[in-house]
Design a protein around this motif. Sequence first.
Motif, PDB file in Angstrom:
ATOM      1  N   LYS A 391     -70.655  23.301  62.897  1.00 30.14           N
ATOM      2  CA  LYS A 391     -71.318  22.450  61.889  1.00 30.14           C
ATOM      3  C   LYS A 391     -70.595  22.488  60.544  1.00 30.14           C
ATOM      4  N   ALA A 392     -69.875  23.583  60.270  1.00 31.76           N
ATOM      5  CA  ALA A 392     -69.312  23.788  58.925  1.00 31.76           C
ATOM      6  C   ALA A 392     -67.994  23.049  58.742  1.00 31.76           C
ATOM      7  N   ASN A 393     -67.724  22.661  57.462  1.00 28.86           N
ATOM      8  CA  ASN A 393     -66.373  22.183  57.148  1.00 28.86           C
ATOM      9  C   ASN A 393     -65.702  23.078  56.117  1.00 28.86           C
ATOM     10  N   GLY A 394     -66.425  24.142  55.707  1.00 25.43           N
ATOM     11  CA  GLY A 394     -65.812  25.061  54.750  1.00 25.43           C
ATOM     12  C   GLY A 394     -66.463  26.428  54.791  1.00 25.43           C
ATOM     13  N   LEU A 395     -65.782  27.388  54.133  1.00 27.05           N
ATOM     14  CA  LEU A 395     -66.318  28.746  54.023  1.00 27.05           C
ATOM     15  C   LEU A 395     -66.473  29.046  52.535  1.00 27.05           C
ATOM     16  N   ALA A 396     -67.740  29.222  52.106  1.00 28.64           N
ATOM     17  CA  ALA A 396     -67.971  29.589  50.701  1.00 28.64           C
ATOM     18  C   ALA A 396     -67.675  31.075  50.569  1.00 28.64           C
ATOM     19  N   ILE A 397     -66.882  31.415  49.550  1.00 29.39           N
ATOM     20  CA  ILE A 397     -66.469  32.814  49.388  1.00 29.39           C
ATOM     21  C   ILE A 397     -67.340  33.469  48.319  1.00 29.39           C
ATOM     22  N   ILE A 398     -68.135  34.460  48.765  1.00 32.25           N
ATOM     23  CA  ILE A 398     -68.982  35.206  47.820  1.00 32.25           C
ATOM     24  C   ILE A 398     -68.268  36.533  47.578  1.00 32.25           C
ATOM     25  N   PRO A 399     -67.791  36.764  46.338  1.00 26.71           N
ATOM     26  CA  PRO A 399     -66.983  37.953  46.070  1.00 26.71           C
ATOM     27  C   PRO A 399     -67.743  39.250  46.377  1.00 26.71           C
ATOM     28  N   GLU A 400     -66.974  40.294  46.686  1.00 30.49           N
ATOM     29  CA  GLU A 400     -67.561  41.581  47.075  1.00 30.49           C
ATOM     30  C   GLU A 400     -68.265  42.274  45.922  1.00 30.49           C
ATOM     31  N   ASN A 401     -67.845  41.943  44.664  1.00 33.31           N
ATOM     32  CA  ASN A 401     -68.363  42.711  43.519  1.00 33.31           C
ATOM     33  C   ASN A 401     -69.569  42.076  42.837  1.00 33.31           C
TER      34      ASN A 401
END
Length: 418
Positions: A391-401
């Motif tokens: 279903k996705a067309n992207g990956l949202a990046i949630i930072p580790e910090n």
Amino acid sequence: MISVEEALEKILGYVQVLEPEEKPILSCLGQVLAEDVYSTIDIPPLDNSAMDGFAVRAEDTYGASKSSPKGFPVIGEVAAGSMPDKELELGTAIRIMTGAPLPKGADAVVQFEDTDEVTRKASGEDSCLIGILRQVERGLNVRCKGEDIAKGALILRRRTMLRPSEIGVLASLGCPTALVIRRPIVSVLATGDELIEPGQPKLNGKIYNSNTYTIAAEVLRYGGIPEILGIGRDSVESLNRKIDESLTSDMLITCGGVSLGDYDIVKDVLAKRGQIALWTICMKPGKPSAFGVIRQGRKRLPHLGLPGNPVSAMITFEQFARPAILKMMGKENLAKPTVQAIMDDAVENTDGRRIFARVVLNLIQDTKVGEEYHACLVGPQGSGILTSMAKANGLAIIPENIPGVKPGDKVLVQMLDW
Ligand code: AMP
Ligand code: MG
């Protein structure tokens, strides 16, 4: 646990650009040139016409207009692919087709539309005479020898990726083949006693092997040649046999067996047959990934051990295997395209890992701020839910910090489909 950047740097340090191969130009699509390409010819090879019309001396047309056409005797004709058999004489015209070489003495082409060609033809009048309806400047509708490509010039640099346009340029230079960096052969091995192949009857306790297919398709998509090794069972003997089969390839990708479960033996086998360079990465999903090198005689085979969960396998492939394949192919831009977006949903980060959240990215018109990308979660984010990747067309990046994001926060989205 090491960061995504450290893991990538380490992995790229173990893979090398492969050797060149010479191939027919059409099969080089997506590969990079291993040498500079110079032209041995001029393109166009001669001054030629850019229009169907009449080759003239521009000066002879001065004063011609619709209300006062100038008559020119037509003394010859030249078609594309043949050479003019006549020189232009003063005050005359030579019929010429697009791409045909300009006759000596001519310095412009008057297109049919600027002559009385059509009306003359329709009324069956003498075709040995043509009326010219405008005055033209020297060089009008003339394509000059070498204006696209000059003989001896550097046309395509080494490391240029061959797209359809570059393949066309090579063809126009007269090259039937090109010297390109070869595509890596990537062995793909699924592991697990629970796996059966699509097409086999469904059995209790068994699941269909999907990782082989997603990973092999990813390998193909980024230019590698997948070598499918099938399913390795959760035993040292089975795994060793499969690894033996992979030794002629350029990289081995395994899926599964790298966690801490009782049957997760991929790491142990890797440690025995070579060296583990890294294990566990600060990311979610994808934490239990491993990378190392298998040694056999003088062979050093990079081995990327992806987690078995189908989403983890795909996301870790994107972050680590994709750049490794691109590097082997001699490509220089290894980064995945990203865009800034507004997050529409909340994502909590409970254990300080970098989260790759599956999202759909949409361009939204906002009356106040104009166009903005918005990212919304595709639904449940479990690492076994492969349909979330579909279903996705992207990956949202949630930072580790950070503890997470809330609706309205800005995030970076790695595009899966650009
Ligand atoms: P593992 O990393 O081997 O513990 O596997 C983690 C999860 O992924 C388990 O639920 C496996 O059944 C599943 N899995 C492993 N390999 C595959 C595969 N090739 N295709 C589909 N699911 C898999
Ligand atoms: Mg397993």
